[in-house]
Design an enzyme around this catalytic site. Structure first.
Site, PDB file in Angstrom:
ATOM      1  N   ASN A  27       0.806  -1.215   0.000  1.00 28.73           N
ATOM      2  CA  ASN A  27       0.000   0.000   0.000  1.00 28.73           C
ATOM      3  C   ASN A  27       0.840   1.266   0.000  1.00 28.73           C
ATOM      4  O   ASN A  27       0.304   2.363  -0.159  1.00 28.73           O
ATOM      5  CB  ASN A  27      -0.966  -0.005   1.189  1.00 28.73           C
ATOM      6  CG  ASN A  27      -2.105  -0.981   0.968  1.00 28.73           C
ATOM      7  OD1 ASN A  27      -2.205  -1.584  -0.102  1.00 28.73           O
ATOM      8  ND2 ASN A  27      -2.948  -1.145   1.974  1.00 28.73           N
ATOM      9  N   ASP A 122     -10.575  -4.916  -4.919  1.00 26.67           N
ATOM     10  CA  ASP A 122     -11.231  -5.856  -4.011  1.00 26.67           C
ATOM     11  C   ASP A 122     -12.716  -5.583  -3.899  1.00 26.67           C
ATOM     12  O   ASP A 122     -13.146  -4.446  -3.902  1.00 26.67           O
ATOM     13  CB  ASP A 122     -10.653  -5.703  -2.603  1.00 26.67           C
ATOM     14  CG  ASP A 122      -9.182  -5.990  -2.575  1.00 26.67           C
ATOM     15  OD1 ASP A 122      -8.738  -6.792  -3.402  1.00 26.67           O
ATOM     16  OD2 ASP A 122      -8.505  -5.409  -1.729  1.00 26.67           O
TER      17      ASP A 122
HETATM   18  C1  UD1 Z   1      -6.652   1.682   1.538  1.00 29.33           C
HETATM   19  C2  UD1 Z   1      -5.910   0.367   1.418  1.00 29.33           C
HETATM   20  C3  UD1 Z   1      -6.737  -0.782   1.956  1.00 29.33           C
HETATM   21  C4  UD1 Z   1      -7.208  -0.474   3.364  1.00 29.33           C
HETATM   22  C5  UD1 Z   1      -7.887   0.879   3.422  1.00 29.33           C
HETATM   23  C6  UD1 Z   1      -8.260   1.292   4.832  1.00 29.33           C
HETATM   24  C7  UD1 Z   1      -4.561   0.670  -0.531  1.00 29.33           C
HETATM   25  C8  UD1 Z   1      -4.268   0.284  -1.932  1.00 29.33           C
HETATM   26  N1  UD1 Z   1      -5.610   0.123   0.031  1.00 29.33           N
HETATM   27  O1  UD1 Z   1      -7.806   1.581   0.687  1.00 29.33           O
HETATM   28  O2  UD1 Z   1      -5.915  -1.945   1.943  1.00 29.33           O
HETATM   29  O3  UD1 Z   1      -8.123  -1.474   3.745  1.00 29.33           O
HETATM   30  O4  UD1 Z   1      -7.020   1.896   2.888  1.00 29.33           O
HETATM   31  O5  UD1 Z   1      -7.149   1.258   5.655  1.00 29.33           O
HETATM   32  O6  UD1 Z   1      -3.821   1.429   0.075  1.00 29.33           O
HETATM   33  N2  UD1 Z   1     -14.669   6.202   1.067  1.00 29.33           N
HETATM   34  C9  UD1 Z   1     -15.724   6.943   0.594  1.00 29.33           C
HETATM   35  N3  UD1 Z   1     -15.460   7.936  -0.308  1.00 29.33           N
HETATM   36  C10 UD1 Z   1     -14.214   8.204  -0.767  1.00 29.33           C
HETATM   37  C11 UD1 Z   1     -13.131   7.413  -0.284  1.00 29.33           C
HETATM   38  C12 UD1 Z   1     -13.402   6.423   0.639  1.00 29.33           C
HETATM   39  O7  UD1 Z   1     -16.865   6.746   0.987  1.00 29.33           O
HETATM   40  O8  UD1 Z   1     -14.037   9.122  -1.581  1.00 29.33           O
HETATM   41  C13 UD1 Z   1     -14.947   5.142   2.067  1.00 29.33           C
HETATM   42  C14 UD1 Z   1     -14.678   3.753   1.556  1.00 29.33           C
HETATM   43  O9  UD1 Z   1     -15.803   3.232   0.898  1.00 29.33           O
HETATM   44  C15 UD1 Z   1     -14.386   3.023   2.834  1.00 29.33           C
HETATM   45  C16 UD1 Z   1     -13.680   4.061   3.685  1.00 29.33           C
HETATM   46  O10 UD1 Z   1     -14.023   5.311   3.144  1.00 29.33           O
HETATM   47  O11 UD1 Z   1     -15.555   2.644   3.479  1.00 29.33           O
HETATM   48  C17 UD1 Z   1     -12.165   3.927   3.742  1.00 29.33           C
HETATM   49  O12 UD1 Z   1     -11.627   3.963   2.456  1.00 29.33           O
HETATM   50  P1  UD1 Z   1     -10.127   4.424   2.151  1.00 29.33           P
HETATM   51  O13 UD1 Z   1      -9.436   4.775   3.429  1.00 29.33           O
HETATM   52  O14 UD1 Z   1     -10.175   5.442   1.080  1.00 29.33           O
HETATM   53  O15 UD1 Z   1      -9.486   3.084   1.592  1.00 29.33           O
HETATM   54  P2  UD1 Z   1      -8.619   2.889   0.302  1.00 29.33           P
HETATM   55  O16 UD1 Z   1      -7.671   4.028   0.139  1.00 29.33           O
HETATM   56  O17 UD1 Z   1      -9.485   2.517  -0.836  1.00 29.33           O
END
Ligand code: UD1
Length: 422
Positions: A27, A122
């Site tokens: 990540n 995922d």
């Molecule tokens: C990253 C990690 C993943 C980890 C996650 C949380 C990578 C490639 N992946 O995923 O392994 O599980 O952090 O630690 O680094 N959300 C929204 N709107 C947005 C962005 C996010 O609603 O614009 C929500 C998502 O649906 C989720 C939550 O916020 O429920 C957390 O997402 P986020 O922290 O952004 O995870 P990722 O960056 O996708």
């Protein structure tokens, strides 16, 4: 693990004993690779893990005009970035990996336009992009959606702004930080993610000449600069792979020395493992986890860093499945991250899911059966479950695991497990 392997065959029960080496974090490496687009010239990344997702990101960067070389022996990657990179990331690549969205911020801020296919990755919840978009719009971008692509435009460049994320999203923090480093003026982002991966990315950007304050805190203050220069950076060790080994040691009543593992990035998970009965000691280049009895059940709630990582939630449920007593595991980050529970139940785990709570009653031992991985971490959790099951467990769709765990099967065998690629 060989390319294209489709299943892992595990004969349990196993007791894992020995040493294992942890390499760079998936990540972090993926984000460092994407951020390289910000600096023309030859960027060098060290300690890059040999995993499928790194190859996908390398492919994406090549399509954007970069020349990427990855020496798998030394784990050093060079990324030669052109003066003007391409601005379109096609569906065919982006759908394979959600982290592809991390090229959005760098491309938009460098080129003035970015067209990125909406990501796949995922299947663990809705994972919207609304925070990414709201932040880019606050910095003056015009964003629209056409034919499955997100189209962001800022022909005269982005402009510094002050705003707050509705949730400390890792991906949004990264995209907005990488966009703001070349914006005109100062950008202040409140409620940002504090994961070590964010700090790692920020340090890489600073070595390119970016001006960022507040890394590791809840507010980032970024002063835009005219341009950035190519840099060299070493990827931080993988916190989730490290945590997976720590859970494996405890579940199998084993004794694993995790070389390169950063205990300071896993304070809460390791505290939980100590509560389960483990003895954790630091070593010169990592730490050791030893367990000599059946673990005690541990309640867990996932939260953004420094909370318990959602990526270790499957390991926590698996551990509780064979623990003494009962526990509740609460998922607060991704809504649909209990999908693998049905697989675990096929091995005899006693789990009831109610909304974002899983309640688990520990049993002495699980019983081997065929199961299927649904994402990287669920896949790793099922492999750990196979290790504490009597008989043969086949984890199908093991390609998910390859996306995040380099040499998983070989490392498990070196620690004494009977694991084969089927
Ligand atoms: C990253 C990690 C993943 C980890 C996650 C949380 C990578 C490639 N992946 O995923 O392994 O599980 O952090 O630690 O680094 N959300 C929204 N709107 C947005 C962005 C996010 O609603 O614009 C929500 C998502 O649906 C989720 C939550 O916020 O429920 C957390 O997402 P986020 O922290 O952004 O995870 P990722 O960056 O996708």
């Amino acid at each position: 693990m060989a390319e294209n392997s489709s299943a892992l065959r595990i004969v349990g029960p196993a007791r894992l004993v020995g040493e294992v080496m942890v390499t760079g974090a998936k990540n972090s490496a993926l984000k460092l690779m994407a951020a390289s687009l910000l600096a023309p010239g030859v960027n060098t990344l060290q300690n890059v893990p040999q995993i499928a997702d790194v190859d996908i990101m390398a492919d994406l960067l090549s399509r954007l005009g970069c020349t990427v070389n990855f020496d798998r022996n030394t784990r050093v990657m060079t990324i030669d970035v052109p003066q003007t990179p391409g601005h379109r990331a096609e569906y065919e690549l982006v759908r394979r990996m959600r982290a592809s969205i991390n090229v959005l911020g760098p491309i938009l801020t460098r080129v003035g336009i970015a067209e990125i296919s909406l990501p796949g990755g995922d299947a663990i919840g809705s994972r919207g992009l609304d925070f990414h978009i709201a932040g880019l719009e606050a910095m003056g971008a015009k964003v629209s959606f056409e034919h499955g692509y997100i189209i962001a435009k800022a022909p005269d460049g982005l402009v510094g702004a002050e705003f707050e994320l509705a949730f400390p999203s890792v991906g949004a923090t990264e995209n907005l930080m990488t966009a703001a480093v070349l914006a005109k003026g100062t950008t202040t982002i409140h409620n940002v993610a504090r994961e070590p991966d964010i700090v790692d990315l920020g340090e890489y950007l600073i070595s390119m000449g970016a001006k960022i304050e507040g890394l590791g805190s809840t507010t980032l203050v970024i002063q835009g600069v005219e341009s950035l220069s190519a840099a060299t950076h070493a990827t931080l060790p993988d916190r989730i792979v490290t945590g997976t080994w720590a859970f494996a040691a405890v579940m199998t009543q084993g004794d694993i020395t995790i070389k390169g593992g950063r205990a300071d990035h896993l304070e809460l998970p390791l505290d939980k493992l100590v509560a389960a009965g483990a003895v954790v000691t630091t070593t010169s280049d990592g730490f050791r986890v030893k367990m000599d009895r059946r673990p005690t059940a541990i309640d867990i709630s996932t939260l953004p860093y420094p909370g318990f990582p959602t990526d270790l939630q499957p390991m926590a449920i698996t551990l509780n499945s064979i623990a003494q007593g009962s526990a509740i595991v609460t998922e607060n980050v991704f809504e649909a991250r209990f999908m693998f529970v049905n697989e675990l139940k096929r091995l005899g785990a006693k789990i009831t899911v109610d909304g974002h709570h899983a309640s688990i009653i520990g049993v002495e031992q699980l019983s081997g059966a065929p199961v299927a991985a649904t994402d990287i971490r669920a896949g790793a959790g099922l492999v750990l479950a196979g290790l504490v099951s009597e008989g043969i467990t086949i984890v199908e769709d093991a390609f998910h695991i390859e996306r995040g765990y380099p040499n998983f099967a070989a490392d498990l065998c070196a620690l004494g497990a009977d694991v084969r690629i089927n």
